[in-house]
Design a protein around this motif. Structure first.
Motif, PDB file in Angstrom:
ATOM      1  N   LEU A 119     -13.782   6.884   9.901  1.00 22.54           N
ATOM      2  CA  LEU A 119     -12.429   7.400   9.707  1.00 22.54           C
ATOM      3  C   LEU A 119     -11.882   8.136  10.919  1.00 22.54           C
ATOM      4  O   LEU A 119     -10.789   8.712  10.854  1.00 22.54           O
ATOM      5  CB  LEU A 119     -12.380   8.310   8.485  1.00 22.54           C
ATOM      6  CG  LEU A 119     -12.533   7.581   7.142  1.00 22.54           C
ATOM      7  CD1 LEU A 119     -12.593   8.576   5.993  1.00 22.54           C
ATOM      8  CD2 LEU A 119     -11.385   6.600   6.939  1.00 22.54           C
ATOM      9  N   SER A 120     -12.624   8.126  12.006  1.00 24.55           N
ATOM     10  CA  SER A 120     -12.089   8.667  13.253  1.00 24.55           C
ATOM     11  C   SER A 120     -12.796   8.008  14.426  1.00 24.55           C
ATOM     12  O   SER A 120     -13.909   7.500  14.299  1.00 24.55           O
ATOM     13  CB  SER A 120     -12.252  10.195  13.320  1.00 24.55           C
ATOM     14  OG  SER A 120     -13.627  10.548  13.409  1.00 24.55           O
ATOM     15  N   ASP A 164       0.503   2.405   9.478  1.00 26.03           N
ATOM     16  CA  ASP A 164      -0.265   2.939   8.344  1.00 26.03           C
ATOM     17  C   ASP A 164      -1.757   3.086   8.640  1.00 26.03           C
ATOM     18  O   ASP A 164      -2.567   3.142   7.714  1.00 26.03           O
ATOM     19  CB  ASP A 164      -0.089   2.055   7.106  1.00 26.03           C
ATOM     20  CG  ASP A 164       1.365   1.900   6.706  1.00 26.03           C
ATOM     21  OD1 ASP A 164       2.086   2.902   6.767  1.00 26.03           O
ATOM     22  OD2 ASP A 164       1.776   0.783   6.350  1.00 26.03           O
ATOM     23  N   ARG A 167      -3.665   8.464  11.172  1.00 21.70           N
ATOM     24  CA  ARG A 167      -3.215   9.639  10.423  1.00 21.70           C
ATOM     25  C   ARG A 167      -2.848  10.785  11.352  1.00 21.70           C
ATOM     26  O   ARG A 167      -1.976  11.590  11.049  1.00 21.70           O
ATOM     27  CB  ARG A 167      -4.309  10.063   9.447  1.00 21.70           C
ATOM     28  CG  ARG A 167      -3.963  11.218   8.527  1.00 21.70           C
ATOM     29  CD  ARG A 167      -4.893  11.230   7.322  1.00 21.70           C
ATOM     30  NE  ARG A 167      -6.292  11.164   7.716  1.00 21.70           N
ATOM     31  CZ  ARG A 167      -7.058  12.215   7.978  1.00 21.70           C
ATOM     32  NH1 ARG A 167      -6.551  13.424   7.870  1.00 21.70           N
ATOM     33  NH2 ARG A 167      -8.333  12.075   8.318  1.00 21.70           N
ATOM     34  N   GLY A 168      -3.536  10.851  12.492  1.00 23.36           N
ATOM     35  CA  GLY A 168      -3.247  11.916  13.442  1.00 23.36           C
ATOM     36  C   GLY A 168      -4.041  11.735  14.727  1.00 23.36           C
ATOM     37  O   GLY A 168      -5.026  10.985  14.775  1.00 23.36           O
ATOM     38  N   GLU A 180      -7.635  10.124  14.200  1.00 21.16           N
ATOM     39  CA  GLU A 180      -8.017  10.184  12.796  1.00 21.16           C
ATOM     40  C   GLU A 180      -7.293   9.065  12.054  1.00 21.16           C
ATOM     41  O   GLU A 180      -6.064   8.924  12.153  1.00 21.16           O
ATOM     42  CB  GLU A 180      -7.658  11.548  12.213  1.00 21.16           C
ATOM     43  CG  GLU A 180      -8.428  12.681  12.891  1.00 21.16           C
ATOM     44  CD  GLU A 180      -7.975  14.052  12.437  1.00 21.16           C
ATOM     45  OE1 GLU A 180      -6.836  14.154  11.932  1.00 21.16           O
ATOM     46  OE2 GLU A 180      -8.750  15.003  12.577  1.00 21.16           O
ATOM     47  N   LEU A 181      -8.039   8.253  11.313  1.00 22.51           N
ATOM     48  CA  LEU A 181      -7.499   7.057  10.674  1.00 22.51           C
ATOM     49  C   LEU A 181      -7.368   7.224   9.172  1.00 22.51           C
ATOM     50  O   LEU A 181      -8.054   8.048   8.560  1.00 22.51           O
ATOM     51  CB  LEU A 181      -8.402   5.856  10.970  1.00 22.51           C
ATOM     52  CG  LEU A 181      -8.751   5.585  12.439  1.00 22.51           C
ATOM     53  CD1 LEU A 181      -9.549   4.283  12.550  1.00 22.51           C
ATOM     54  CD2 LEU A 181      -7.516   5.531  13.308  1.00 22.51           C
ATOM     55  N   THR A 182      -6.516   6.409   8.603  1.00 29.52           N
ATOM     56  CA  THR A 182      -6.360   6.395   7.148  1.00 29.52           C
ATOM     57  C   THR A 182      -7.433   5.559   6.478  1.00 29.52           C
ATOM     58  O   THR A 182      -7.671   5.700   5.273  1.00 29.52           O
ATOM     59  CB  THR A 182      -4.987   5.832   6.768  1.00 29.52           C
ATOM     60  OG1 THR A 182      -4.867   4.497   7.292  1.00 29.52           O
ATOM     61  CG2 THR A 182      -3.868   6.693   7.336  1.00 29.52           C
ATOM     62  N   ARG A 183      -8.092   4.693   7.240  1.00 31.45           N
ATOM     63  CA  ARG A 183      -9.155   3.841   6.717  1.00 31.45           C
ATOM     64  C   ARG A 183     -10.010   3.387   7.894  1.00 31.45           C
ATOM     65  O   ARG A 183      -9.557   3.405   9.049  1.00 31.45           O
ATOM     66  CB  ARG A 183      -8.581   2.615   6.000  1.00 31.45           C
ATOM     67  CG  ARG A 183      -7.706   1.723   6.876  1.00 31.45           C
ATOM     68  CD  ARG A 183      -7.014   0.649   6.071  1.00 31.45           C
ATOM     69  NE  ARG A 183      -6.054  -0.108   6.856  1.00 31.45           N
ATOM     70  CZ  ARG A 183      -6.331  -1.189   7.571  1.00 31.45           C
ATOM     71  NH1 ARG A 183      -7.591  -1.642   7.613  1.00 31.45           N
ATOM     72  NH2 ARG A 183      -5.394  -1.834   8.232  1.00 31.45           N
TER      73      ARG A 183
END
Length: 532
Positions: A119-120, A164, A167-168, A180-183
């Motif tokens: 996730l990152s 999408d 995330r940041g 930082e990922l959403t998936r």
């Protein structure tokens, strides 16, 4: 509905000679060999030469390349044209570039690794890099660059690559950046080589770059004359300066591709590298006068069939079309013989993982007629004016099969790709749309086959395909990723909502006085290049 970034590119030619137009990475990387392999400790960096080669190098020469006039202001954050991207990429760099094996290779990022949960991703920056105004490049510049790219109101065409997903972005010290990922997304590093992902100073403001063109790349932009040329000089403070033998770079702008070819023929420019040219325009060149090299591309023309409408709601009709195409003939007539047959999956020849064990479709008229079962199928292929050659070949091939009656509707590009919910490229029953190279095959799957995608022109969706695609994205195990690709490709091949007739080849013509200039996936590497 917003028109996608790859639609805005004038180089989207259906004659198949498409390079990664939406991501022309002209940055040069000293950590790669000419064939794009990651440099190991016992392997020379890109541009590194033997003693004999070093003795022959002429330093300080000027390389003259070309592009079609973009007709717009130049800004790394907003450019979509090949010329605009070439200008931006000669000055500014990205974290990575893509190798001939379809993997990411270091440029401004020295290394990267995922978190255990996927996730990152943590990227460590190359130390000692400075912008052309002397300021050091730090993690703050990277964070600011990606925040601009990913902002809700971002004008960047390349934003779609991260849709999408991110995330940041945050700094973890001056030389480390964390995405930082959403998936989980195991192909994430290659996305950082994509369109508009240049790293610019933290205080950059959109729309100001042409007045103050600052980056960390091999060249400084000295003069930009709209409609005429861009002139660059070597950046004396470039981090890979020892392998930059050129003293200057000139990018001449022309009204169209034919003018570029004539300029090469007359000796006005040195190469047709970087922006694809229709093979019919280069056919008349005296090939003995040039170095000619070809490079496969992942870009393709999607023949999308609306599965929610008759006659394409019948999978047998879609399969009949797929078996009715003579793909070898399409490569010969549409691609000028430079390309390879497609097999109705999105996995092009440049990807590191390709489907295994899938039968290659070849024209089988008897099978096509059997699938139709005596049914009369009449439909219209809708495409932009640039797709007429491919549309005509498909029409001729299918109309020779009993049961098919195919017509063509050709529209100006602006009308075909018009904004709005009724845009023809998304609403017509059968469409021909060129998709430029994407760093990750998952991008094609997410755009072309996902239920939630605004760009799903076939309106096809399959929960199992989406599950497998997510499994591929999340996995770092090569065997597991291969199994996912095999299963995804089997579904795409059997269901045939999107037919992929062929993949093109990017072909470059370069004067023999130029040394070391080679076509690369989505890249022109200036390291090691010199001119007599």
């Amino acid at each position: 509905m917003t028109r996608p970034d790859h639609r805005r590119l004038p180089g989207a030619l259906l004659l198949g000679l498409a390079a990664l137009i939406s991501a022309l990475v002209l940055a040069a990387c000293g950590g790669s060999s000419e064939n794009g392999e990651t440099a190991a400790a016992d392997k020379p960096a890109a541009g590194a030469t033997t003693a004999e080669e070093t003795a022959a190098i002429r330093r300080g020469g000027t390389l003259v390349i070309s592009a079609v006039d973009p007709g717009t202001a130049i800004d790394p954050l907003t450019t979509a044209s090949p010329a605009g991207t070439a200008i931006a990429d000669a000055v500014a760099e990205k974290l990575t570039r893509i190798t001939t094996e379809g993997t990411a290779e270091p440029i401004l990022a020295e290394s990267w690794e995922p978190a255990a949960d996927g996730l990152s991703w943590t990227f460590r920056l190359r130390p000692g890099v400075a912008f052309q105004d002397g300021r050091p490049l730090t993690s703050a510049d990277v964070v600011a660059s990606y925040e601009r790219l990913l902002a809700r109101d971002s004008p960047a065409p390349g934003k779609s690559a991260f849709a999408d997903l991110v995330r940041g972005v945050r700094a973890d010290g001056p030389e480390t950046v964390v995405f930082e990922l959403t998936r989980p997304f195991s192909d994430f590093p290659v996305l950082t080589a994509g369109s508009n992902a240049h790293i610019l100073p933290v205080d950059y403001r959109a729309g100001t770059w042409q007045r103050r063109p600052v980056g960390s790349g091999p060249f400084r932009l000295d003069l930009y004359s709209p409609g005429q040329s861009a002139r660059f000089s070597a950046n004396p403070n470039w981090w890979n300066r020892e392998n930059l033998h050129l003293g200057a770079l000139d990018l001449k702008l022309y009204k169209d591709q034919q003018a570029r070819v004539l300029a090469l023929q007359s000796g006005e420019i040195d190469s047709l590298i970087g922006e694809p040219v229709d093979a019919s325009l280069t056919a008349a060149l005296d090939r003995s006068q040039f170095q000619i090299e070809s490079l496969p591309t992942a870009g393709f023309t999607a023949f999308a069939l609306r599965v929610d409408r008759a006659p394409f709601d019948d999978v047998r009709v879609r399969q009949a079309i797929a078996w009715g195409l003579d793909r070898e003939a399409i490569v010969r007539t549409v691609f000028g013989g430079e390309g390879q047959p497609g097999n109705d999956t999105i996995y092009g020849p440049t990807y590191a993982i390709k489907p295994q064990g899938l039968e290659q479709r070849r024209q089988d008229v008897a099978k096509a007629e059997e699938l139709l079962g005596g049914k009369e199928v009449s439909f219209e292929i809708t495409g932009s004016a640039q797709s007429e050659t491919l549309a005509t070949v498909i029409q001729q091939q299918l109309n020779e099969i009993r049961g098919f009656d195919v017509k063509i509707k050709s529209l100006p590009a602006a009308e075909y790709y018009a904004d709005g919910d009724d845009s023809p490229w998304l609403t017509a029953p059968a469409t021909l749309t060129f998709w430029g190279d994407r760093p990750s095959p998952s991008q094609y799957n997410n755009f072309l086959y996902a239920r939630a995608s605004d760009w799903n022109a076939s309106q096809y969706s399959n929960p199992e395909l989406e599950r497998l695609s997510a499994q591929y994205d999340a996995s770092t195990d090569e065997a597991e990723r291969q199994r996912a690709v095999d299963a995804i490709a089997q579904i795409e091949w059997e269901e045939a909502p999107v037919i992929v007739p062929a993949f093109g080849t990017s072909q470059s013509f370069t004067a023999k006085k130029v040394h070391g200039l080679r076509p690369q996936p989505a890249a022109i590497l200036y390291s090691g290049v010199w001119v007599d």
